[in-house]
Design an enzyme around this catalytic site. Structure first.
Site, PDB file in Angstrom:
ATOM      1  CG  ASP A 184      -1.952   1.204   1.119  1.00  0.00           C
ATOM      2  OD1 ASP A 184      -1.699   2.038   0.550  1.00  0.00           O
ATOM      3  OD2 ASP A 184      -2.909   1.162   1.926  1.00  0.00           O
ATOM      4  CG  HIS A 185       0.852   4.205  -3.087  1.00  0.00           C
ATOM      5  ND1 HIS A 185      -0.081   3.776  -3.819  1.00  0.00           N
ATOM      6  CD2 HIS A 185       0.705   5.538  -2.976  1.00  0.00           C
ATOM      7  CE1 HIS A 185      -0.994   4.667  -3.982  1.00  0.00           C
ATOM      8  NE2 HIS A 185      -0.590   5.738  -3.587  1.00  0.00           N
ATOM      9  CG  HIS A 247      -4.729   4.400  -0.181  1.00  0.00           C
ATOM     10  ND1 HIS A 247      -3.773   3.283  -0.041  1.00  0.00           N
ATOM     11  CD2 HIS A 247      -5.153   4.714  -1.393  1.00  0.00           C
ATOM     12  CE1 HIS A 247      -3.619   3.247  -1.285  1.00  0.00           C
ATOM     13  NE2 HIS A 247      -4.334   3.947  -2.157  1.00  0.00           N
TER      14      HIS A 247
END
Length: 495
Positions: A184-185, A247
């Site tokens: 999950d960047h 996110h």
């Protein structure tokens, strides 16, 4: 990133000619090489179906590095780095092609002493995750015996809880959990990592980090853009699955989790899981009253007219996919009691920003201050993107003879002076995967807990037809999102 990567390996990118590889992965690896972070025995093999050779592939990637790297391209550095990049042509859906890939990687092992270590990166559509993983297993490319093999998998991890559980079962039969890196960047962003330091490294904050002193916490991640060229993916996912499930809930977990026993990956994950499970357990019966969805109509952003979501290329004219979601959630634990967490995310909104606002409780209106105007709650703002930093606002008297209060702000801007030195999210995440550090990656238990909540929201929405579109571009979303907070005496802090 304070520890050099010592273990040699071949990073094999499935989807080696794709957009993610060009914009993020190769520029991130170039930056790591530029800073001397990569080991001598490190290679990149881009896997794709297009007819290319090593040289043409390297030239295309060079243009991407020039455009997307945080460092200006250095010809000497690029020349050394580019020799580590190789291209292998194959069809990932053709099982017989994996035997050739295995032989090719083995030959590179012999030539460059990479010791059989592999980092497989699935930069492909989710529909191919199972295909690639099963073929790696079938051709003995993920044995994890005398050498290590790890898998990095991009989101989305499933479309709902059932598909996520199935995918996890398939992947776990090939790779042990400790070798699966679900990326999950957002978790690689510098300021998001800083949340734990701000919370647990400062007594003045951690002492007040609870419902006795905090009125509410707001988490916003908004975009001014529409869906661009992602119509197929976005219309099947919407804001709920594209943003909230991963996110937004990850941000919430970091902001609200209990202090971990240590800073190792397991301790941090354990506390995040507890928080996510408490939210899932305590909000299922009140979803309808605490969730708002929206879809943008046509309108103007500045002087530019933009189409409604239903008029975007590739979107069905009667689509009920949400481009906005706002939620009021509560954690069922002692620290937070009945204090609300407000989450919102959307497209075609007024600002491009990701931030966390902590609104502290207001003091009682004692007689002395009744004569003063302009009193506001103390606010702490943690800005994650595009600018990074922390600010804290408090009340002070305006100079002069009038009884007026000024809202004063102390502000730390992290990337004002350090902008060009701050690593990109993918740099940190790739480096950690090569070091076998899972701290900034999402565990299966976290994914499972978040899908439990999201599935219940989706089930409710499937039973009701929304009144779309319901908000204009260049706004803060539908009016119902403001009403969601107003009924509890709160408001969104938009500026």
């Amino acid at each position: 990133m304070d520890r050099k990567i010592d273990s040699p390996c071949i990073m094999t990118i499935f989807g080696g000619t794709g957009d993610l590889t060009h914009r993020k992965l190769i520029p991130a690896l170039y930056n790591l090489f530029h800073e001397g972070m990569l080991p001598q025995g490190f290679l990149v093999v881009g896997v794709g179906r297009k007819d290319k050779n090593h040289e043409s592939y390297r030239e295309e990637l060079k243009a991407s590095v020039e455009k997307h790297s945080r460092f200006k391209l250095n010809k000497d550095v690029w020349e050394l780095f580019s020799q580590k990049i190789h291209y292998y042509r194959m069809e990932i859906t053709h099982s017989e092609d994996y035997d050739g890939l295995k032989s090719y990687l083995n030959s590179l092992d012999t030539s460059f002493s990479t010791e059989g270590n592999r980092l497989y990166y699935l930069s492909v559509a989710p529909s191919f995750f199972e295909t690639v993983t099963c073929n790696l297993h079938a051709f003995g490319m993920a044995e994890n015996n005398s050498s290590w093999q790890r898998l990095i998998i991009e989101k989305p991890f499933g479309h709902d809880l059932k598909t996520a559980q199935y995918l996890n079962k398939i992947i776990s039969e090939v790779f042990p959990q400790e070798n699966i890196f679900r990326i999950d960047h957002y978790l690689g962003k510098e300021m998001l990592q800083n949340i734990l330091v701000i919370r647990f490294g400062n007594a003045m904050f951690e002492s007040f980090w609870n419902s006795r002193y905090i009125e509410n916490i707001q988490i916003t991640s908004s975009e001014t853009l529409g869906i661009k060229n992602r119509a197929d993916y976005y219309d099947s996912s919407g804001a709920l699955r594209d943003m909230l499930q991963n996110h937004m809930l990850q941000l919430l977990a970091l902001v609200a989790m209990e202090p971990p026993a240590s800073i190792d990956a397991k301790s941090i994950r354990d506390e995040k899981i507890k928080l996510l499970r408490s939210i899932t357990r305590n909000n299922l019966g009140t979803i309808k009253e605490n969730i708002v969805r929206g879809q943008y109509s046509d309108g103007a952003i500045g002087s530019r007219e933009v189409p409604a979501y239903r008029n975007e290329s590739g979107i069905p004219r009667e689509s009920n996919t949400e481009t906005f979601i706002a939620a009021s959630l509560m954690a069922g634990n002692f620290r937070w009691g009945n204090m609300p967490f407000y989450l919102r995310t959307g497209k075609r909104m007024r600002q491009k920003i990701t931030k966390v606002i902590i609104e502290f409780k207001s003091l009682p209106e004692i007689l002395y201050f009744k004569e003063y105007k302009g009193m506001q709650p103390n606010l702490m703002e943690i800005r994650i993107q595009p600018s990074e930093g922390v600010s804290f606002s408090f009340n002070a008297k305006k100079p002069g003879t009038h009884n007026e209060i000024a809202n004063v702000k102390m502000d730390f801007c992290q990337n004002c002076s350090l902008e060009h030195n701050s690593p990109e999210a993918y740099e940190r995440l790739l480096a950690d995967a090569l070091k076998n550090d899972q701290t900034l990656f999402t565990s299966w238990d976290e994914i499972e807990a978040s899908w439990m909540l999201v599935d219940n929201i989706a089930q409710l929405w499937n039973e009701e037809k929304p009144d779309f579109p319901n908000y204009k571009p260049d706004t803060f979303g539908p009016p119902e999102a403001d009403e969601l907070l107003a009924k509890k005496g709160h408001k969104w802090w938009n500026e």
